[in-house]
Write an enzyme that holds these catalytic residues in place. Structure first.
Site: not given
Length: 290
Positions: A27-29, A120, A177, A244
């Site tokens: 999970h990262c952007h 998502r 999360h 994240d």
């Protein structure tokens, strides 16, 4: 928000944790760069650039070899920045898209062909709600045709109600999360109990990310660790970890990612749980092809 909002910690510390080979950040952007991937009008937040090169450098620093990039709301339904980052490390970097529920089948097929593994949906006060839970369940039947799953980011007070509806989905459902629980409310709080109840259904999986968001004490986020550890120990084959990065919309600014990586040793102190969390679960669920 201003485009000058900080996006990531400028100098993360080295971690004392040696991660297993093929460890995955699920999970990262990536944000921008806005000169190539401008934000659409009217988006809820406009963070400063956090391009793929900075993400790659962070992963290389910690020995993270695989990744699942999650499309950010600031880019809306234009998944181009995410797809470009995935293409730069083919096979090792996969994605989770944002799409409307009336998206064309051809678009879903194209996303799947380029390594997108899910879609998502947000149920958070600060983010646009793309569809009702009932509509998402109906949409999940289309996702199943392309081997995609649902990823849900929801407020803690909605876990029980929304989760009960999503139990009818045609695909697996990943909860972001730790359900955004508040560590200050303690282990017997209703939202965390609802999350544990939800996880009794094998359709659900959970990311033990977001300790910096759950914590009420701040660095080193000790109060969030018991929640993540309990999930890992109780559901060892249905948990994932993520940074994240670059930590959008986090009060107090971006955390030191080295501190977050250090937490992994406390979240999963058992070597078998550590390998499942960081390597085996992501490999099986996201189907890495490298």
């Amino acid at each position: 928000m201003s485009q000058s909002q900080p996006s990531y910690h400028p100098a993360p510390s080295a971690s004392s944790v040696t991660l297993p080979r093929l460890s995955c950040d699920t999970h990262c952007h990536v944000f921008g760069p806005q000169s190539r991937f401008p934000y659409p009008e009217g988006v809820a937040f406009r963070p400063a650039d956090a391009p793929k090169e900075r993400l790659f450098a962070l992963h290389d620093m910690f020995g993270i070899e695989r990744c699942v990039i999650v499309q950010s709301g600031c880019h809306g339904y234009d998944n181009s920045a995410m797809l470009e980052a995935m293409a730069a490390r083919p096979g090792r970097y996969l994605g989770i898209a944002l799409v409307p529920i009336d998206v064309a089948d051809a678009t879903l097929a194209d996303l799947a062909a380029h390594g997108v593994r899910g879609v998502r949906f947000n149920f958070m006060p600060h983010l646009e709600v793309g569809a009702s839970a009932q509509d998402i369940v109906a949409f999940s039947h289309r996702l199943a045709d392309y081997g995609m799953h649902l990823q849900i980011h929801l407020a803690p007070q909605l876990i029980a109600e929304t989760g009960a509806i999503l139990a009818a989905a045609a695909t697996p459902v990943v909860i972001d999360h730790m359900g955004r629980i508040d560590a200050a409310a303690g282990p017997d709080q209703e939202p965390f109990c609802a999350l544990m109840d939800l996880m009794e259904n094998e359709k659900f999986l959970v990311k033990v990310s977001g300790s910096e968001r759950a914590s009420a004490r701040g660095v080193p986020y000790d109060d969030a660790v018991p929640f993540a550890r309990r999930l890992v120990e109780t559901y060892p084959d249905r948990v994932f970890w993520g940074t994240d990065w670059p930590h959008p919309n986090l009060a107090g600014g971006p955390p030191d990612d080295g501190v977050l990586v250090d937490l992994i040793a406390r979240i999963a102190p058992d070597p078998a749980h550590l390998r499942a969390l960081m390597v085996d679960n992501p490999q099986r669920f996201y189907r890495f092809e490298d």
